[in-house]
Design an enzyme around this catalytic site. Structure first.
Site, mmCIF file in Angstrom:
data_model
loop_
_atom_site.group_PDB
_atom_site.id
_atom_site.type_symbol
_atom_site.label_atom_id
_atom_site.label_comp_id
_atom_site.label_asym_id
_atom_site.label_seq_id
_atom_site.Cartn_x
_atom_site.Cartn_y
_atom_site.Cartn_z
ATOM 1 N N SER A 125 0.810 -1.225 0.000
ATOM 2 C CA SER A 125 0.000 0.000 0.000
ATOM 3 C C SER A 125 0.841 1.272 0.000
ATOM 4 O O SER A 125 1.898 1.346 0.644
ATOM 5 C CB SER A 125 -0.871 -0.015 1.262
ATOM 6 O OG SER A 125 -1.392 1.273 1.514
ATOM 7 N N GLU A 127 0.193 3.670 1.697
ATOM 8 C CA GLU A 127 0.256 4.137 3.097
ATOM 9 C C GLU A 127 1.651 3.905 3.686
ATOM 10 O O GLU A 127 2.043 4.560 4.648
ATOM 11 C CB GLU A 127 -0.773 3.395 3.954
ATOM 12 C CG GLU A 127 -2.165 3.952 3.879
ATOM 13 C CD GLU A 127 -2.294 5.358 4.453
ATOM 14 O OE1 GLU A 127 -2.063 5.532 5.656
ATOM 15 O OE2 GLU A 127 -2.637 6.266 3.699
ATOM 16 N N TYR A 149 -1.566 0.158 10.642
ATOM 17 C CA TYR A 149 -1.834 -0.530 9.365
ATOM 18 C C TYR A 149 -0.617 -0.449 8.442
ATOM 19 O O TYR A 149 -0.179 -1.446 7.869
ATOM 20 C CB TYR A 149 -3.058 0.116 8.693
ATOM 21 C CG TYR A 149 -3.256 -0.268 7.244
ATOM 22 C CD1 TYR A 149 -3.892 -1.458 6.898
ATOM 23 C CD2 TYR A 149 -2.816 0.558 6.202
ATOM 24 C CE1 TYR A 149 -4.088 -1.810 5.555
ATOM 25 C CE2 TYR A 149 -2.997 0.223 4.865
ATOM 26 C CZ TYR A 149 -3.639 -0.961 4.549
ATOM 27 O OH TYR A 149 -3.817 -1.308 3.227
HETATM 28 P P1 NDP Z 1 -11.478 -4.732 1.569
HETATM 29 O O1 NDP Z 1 -11.499 -4.213 2.942
HETATM 30 O O2 NDP Z 1 -12.626 -4.450 0.655
HETATM 31 O O3 NDP Z 1 -11.278 -6.329 1.613
HETATM 32 C C1 NDP Z 1 -10.448 -6.927 2.540
HETATM 33 C C2 NDP Z 1 -10.633 -8.426 2.453
HETATM 34 O O4 NDP Z 1 -9.797 -9.050 3.463
HETATM 35 C C3 NDP Z 1 -12.071 -8.894 2.748
HETATM 36 O O5 NDP Z 1 -12.402 -9.940 1.875
HETATM 37 C C4 NDP Z 1 -11.955 -9.418 4.173
HETATM 38 O O6 NDP Z 1 -12.885 -10.408 4.490
HETATM 39 C C5 NDP Z 1 -10.557 -10.013 4.133
HETATM 40 N N1 NDP Z 1 -10.041 -10.282 5.478
HETATM 41 C C6 NDP Z 1 -9.981 -9.432 6.514
HETATM 42 N N2 NDP Z 1 -9.490 -10.066 7.608
HETATM 43 C C7 NDP Z 1 -9.260 -11.354 7.237
HETATM 44 C C8 NDP Z 1 -8.797 -12.489 7.915
HETATM 45 N N3 NDP Z 1 -8.464 -12.459 9.205
HETATM 46 N N4 NDP Z 1 -8.695 -13.646 7.227
HETATM 47 C C9 NDP Z 1 -9.045 -13.704 5.928
HETATM 48 N N5 NDP Z 1 -9.514 -12.661 5.227
HETATM 49 C C10 NDP Z 1 -9.619 -11.490 5.885
HETATM 50 O O7 NDP Z 1 -10.112 -4.218 0.900
HETATM 51 P P2 NDP Z 1 -9.757 -3.910 -0.634
HETATM 52 O O8 NDP Z 1 -10.392 -4.920 -1.491
HETATM 53 O O9 NDP Z 1 -9.991 -2.465 -0.890
HETATM 54 O O10 NDP Z 1 -8.183 -4.099 -0.623
HETATM 55 C C11 NDP Z 1 -7.576 -5.355 -0.932
HETATM 56 C C12 NDP Z 1 -6.160 -5.368 -0.386
HETATM 57 O O11 NDP Z 1 -5.406 -4.326 -0.959
HETATM 58 C C13 NDP Z 1 -6.070 -5.168 1.124
HETATM 59 O O12 NDP Z 1 -4.975 -5.945 1.562
HETATM 60 C C14 NDP Z 1 -5.757 -3.688 1.271
HETATM 61 O O13 NDP Z 1 -5.073 -3.459 2.481
HETATM 62 C C15 NDP Z 1 -4.864 -3.490 0.061
HETATM 63 N N6 NDP Z 1 -4.862 -2.140 -0.489
HETATM 64 C C16 NDP Z 1 -6.038 -1.538 -0.841
HETATM 65 C C17 NDP Z 1 -6.030 -0.308 -1.433
HETATM 66 C C18 NDP Z 1 -7.296 0.384 -1.813
HETATM 67 O O14 NDP Z 1 -7.242 1.600 -2.069
HETATM 68 N N7 NDP Z 1 -8.420 -0.319 -1.931
HETATM 69 C C19 NDP Z 1 -4.746 0.393 -1.731
HETATM 70 C C20 NDP Z 1 -3.582 -0.354 -1.339
HETATM 71 C C21 NDP Z 1 -3.640 -1.572 -0.749
HETATM 72 P P3 NDP Z 1 -14.310 -10.038 5.161
HETATM 73 O O15 NDP Z 1 -15.213 -9.692 4.017
HETATM 74 O O16 NDP Z 1 -14.678 -11.289 5.858
HETATM 75 O O17 NDP Z 1 -14.072 -8.880 6.077
HETATM 76 P P1 GDR Z 2 -6.918 5.657 3.332
HETATM 77 O O1 GDR Z 2 -8.438 5.782 2.858
HETATM 78 O O2 GDR Z 2 -6.752 5.894 4.776
HETATM 79 O O3 GDR Z 2 -6.103 6.511 2.402
HETATM 80 O O4 GDR Z 2 -6.625 4.107 3.080
HETATM 81 P P2 GDR Z 2 -9.669 6.571 3.478
HETATM 82 O O5 GDR Z 2 -10.645 6.700 2.369
HETATM 83 O O6 GDR Z 2 -10.135 5.953 4.741
HETATM 84 O O7 GDR Z 2 -9.058 8.016 3.850
HETATM 85 C C1 GDR Z 2 -8.545 8.878 2.854
HETATM 86 C C2 GDR Z 2 -8.300 10.252 3.455
HETATM 87 O O8 GDR Z 2 -9.566 10.863 3.735
HETATM 88 C C3 GDR Z 2 -9.496 11.456 5.027
HETATM 89 N N1 GDR Z 2 -10.855 11.612 5.587
HETATM 90 C C4 GDR Z 2 -11.674 10.602 5.932
HETATM 91 N N2 GDR Z 2 -11.529 9.267 5.827
HETATM 92 C C5 GDR Z 2 -12.558 8.484 6.222
HETATM 93 N N3 GDR Z 2 -12.437 7.172 6.093
HETATM 94 N N4 GDR Z 2 -13.705 9.000 6.775
HETATM 95 C C6 GDR Z 2 -13.903 10.350 6.908
HETATM 96 O O9 GDR Z 2 -14.930 10.817 7.393
HETATM 97 C C7 GDR Z 2 -12.832 11.191 6.456
HETATM 98 N N5 GDR Z 2 -12.662 12.539 6.414
HETATM 99 C C8 GDR Z 2 -11.466 12.765 5.885
HETATM 100 C C9 GDR Z 2 -8.610 10.503 5.814
HETATM 101 O O10 GDR Z 2 -8.147 11.115 7.016
HETATM 102 C C10 GDR Z 2 -7.526 10.234 4.777
HETATM 103 O O11 GDR Z 2 -6.583 11.257 4.777
HETATM 104 C C11 GDR Z 2 -7.080 3.441 1.900
HETATM 105 C C12 GDR Z 2 -7.360 1.981 2.296
HETATM 106 O O12 GDR Z 2 -7.952 1.340 1.201
HETATM 107 C C13 GDR Z 2 -6.078 1.260 2.646
HETATM 108 O O13 GDR Z 2 -6.344 -0.131 2.834
HETATM 109 C C14 GDR Z 2 -5.081 1.447 1.501
HETATM 110 O O14 GDR Z 2 -3.869 0.804 1.802
HETATM 111 C C15 GDR Z 2 -4.849 2.930 1.227
HETATM 112 O O15 GDR Z 2 -6.095 3.512 0.902
HETATM 113 C C16 GDR Z 2 -3.911 3.163 0.063
#
Ligand code: NDP
Ligand code: GDR
Length: 358
Positions: A125, A127, A149
């Site tokens: 990520s 992050e 995280y």
């Molecule tokens: P989601 O939160 O939508 O999905 C996360 C998945 O992980 C769900 O299927 C969840 O299952 C599963 N999970 C959580 N805990 C466990 C566990 N203990 N055992 C098995 N499975 C588990 O995330 P995204 O699809 O958005 O992201 C996919 C991956 O990419 C994640 O690793 C995220 O950290 C990473 N990522 C995401 C980004 C983004 O912007 N979306 C950017 C960079 C990295 P359940 O449905 O049961 O909760």
């Molecule tokens: P992020 O996504 O932390 O970048 O992680 P999120 O959408 O939660 O936050 C993005 C930015 O928005 C600001 N923010 C808020 N965020 C949330 N959730 N709720 C609010 O009300 C709000 N107001 C402002 C946050 O402070 C932050 O700066 C996502 C996840 O998908 C991670 O798993 C992944 O690794 C990173 O993106 C890349």
């Protein structure tokens, strides 16, 4: 026929990646956690639920990971499972480290002992860069994580690298910047905004309460990002790649465009509350994905404006269907009201408020 095993198949990325792999003729296996209420709505809404071979497994349970590998006997493993909400990692830092970080070593060990020729993708990520003061972040930029995280993801990132170098395994990490879609979880700011705008535009809600409006993110479209993820495992050599759009916008700009989509002025509806601020914030992320363009031939197509409009229009459509009494396997009615959750950040912000009132 190639076989792929995906952890996190019930999540946003798992659903899109599954569809891509199915279209390419893969047999797709997906792990899921047993929960008291099934959460397959994303797979259902893409119309692929019945095509996924589901395997119960938990990233906390190494035995179940090994079983999942044995049962699926995959060519490729995509580890998308994680506790992915940054805010909640401040409240559940230990389980986050175990699920998002340590589990990756358990997974890699399981693969190594079963068949070290299996290709492995780790969902790293942006992050991990934290507040590192670089104007754009590439594969060479130093990491400076700012949340539990991000620290867990960094551990997972490096252990993936160590297995590649130590055991000559095909293990890669994709460093993906924020990517969104109508399948995004609603805690994340993109869907929180688009869903809030939809409800306000239909008269179901009066305001949208957010946290830090100033932070900037590089937001792309999840479906396109999963195409890049698949390409990473099709390379001759295992290498890490940044996947991003190269453009960063503030949360307030996101909100402005989202409200404009339904003809409203965001300033009239958006409020802020400290309870949605993080103990430590990442202020600015913007990725450089030139390497992905050169080596994978990948680049993003959908613009930021198109992405925001897509999310808002889809949420408006879903709420209209809901109002019309049509059933659809979607998420919004199932979410608890964030404002009613008792979290540590909430209590901290309350005690800061009380101190400042004295
Ligand atoms: P989601 O939160 O939508 O999905 C996360 C998945 O992980 C769900 O299927 C969840 O299952 C599963 N999970 C959580 N805990 C466990 C566990 N203990 N055992 C098995 N499975 C588990 O995330 P995204 O699809 O958005 O992201 C996919 C991956 O990419 C994640 O690793 C995220 O950290 C990473 N990522 C995401 C980004 C983004 O912007 N979306 C950017 C960079 C990295 P359940 O449905 O049961 O909760
Ligand atoms: P992020 O996504 O932390 O970048 O992680 P999120 O959408 O939660 O936050 C993005 C930015 O928005 C600001 N923010 C808020 N965020 C949330 N959730 N709720 C609010 O009300 C709000 N107001 C402002 C946050 O402070 C932050 O700066 C996502 C996840 O998908 C991670 O798993 C992944 O690794 C990173 O993106 C890349």
């Amino acid at each position: 026929m190639k076989k792929a095993l995906i952890t996190g198949v019930t999540g946003q990325d798992g659903a899109y990646l599954s569809r891509i792999l199915l279209k390419k003729g893969y047999k797709v296996f997906g792990t899921f956690r047993r929960v008291s209420t099934p959460n397959f709505w994303r797979l259902q809404s893409l119309g692929i639920y019945s095509k996924i071979n589901l395997i119960p497994a938990d990233l906390l349970d190494m035995g179940s990971l090994l079983d999942a590998i044995r049962v699926s006997d995959p060519d490729e493993v995509y580890n998308l499972g994680a506790s992915s909400f940054v805010s909640s990692s401040f409240e559940q830092s230990v389980s986050n480290a175990e699920i998002t970080g340590l589990a990756v070593t358990k997974f890699l060990e399981s693969i190594r002992s079963y068949n070290s020729n299996i290709k492995f993708y780790q969902a790293s990520s942006s992050e991990m860069y934290g507040n590192n003061n670089f104007s754009v972040q590439s594969e060479k930029t130093p990491f400076m994580p700012a949340s539990p995280y991000a620290v867990s993801k960094l551990y997972a990132h490096w252990i993936t690298d160590v297995y590649r170098k130590s055991y000559k395994m095909f293990t890669v990490s994709g460093i993906l910047f924020n990517h969104e879609s109508p399948l995004r979880g609603m805690e994340f700011v993109s869907r929180k905004i688009s869903n809030g705008v939809a409800e306000i535009s239909l008269g179901l809600k009066k305001e949208l309460v957010l946290g830090n409006l100033k932070s900037k993110r590089d937001w792309g479209y999840a479906k396109e990002y999963m195409e890049a993820v698949h390409l990473m495992l099709q390379q001759d050599k295992p290498e890490d790649f940044v996947i991003s759009t190269g453009e960063a916008y503030s949360v307030s700009h996101f909100a402005k465009l989202a409200f404009e989509t339904v003809g409203l002025n965001w300033k009239k509806y958006v409020k802020t509350d400290r309870r949605f601020m993080r103990p430590s914030e990442v202020n600015y992320l913007c990725g450089d994905s030139k390497k992905a363009k050169t080596k994978l031939g990948w680049e993003p197509k959908i613009s930021f404006e198109e992405l925001v409009r897509m999310l808002v229009n889809e949420d408006v459509k879903r709420w209209k269907m809901f109002i019309d009494g049509k059933s659809f396997a979607w998420d919004a009615p199932l979410y608890p009201d964030e404002a009613k959750l008792i979290t540590r950040s909430h209590q901290d912000s309350n005690s800061k408020r009380k101190k400042s009132e004295k």
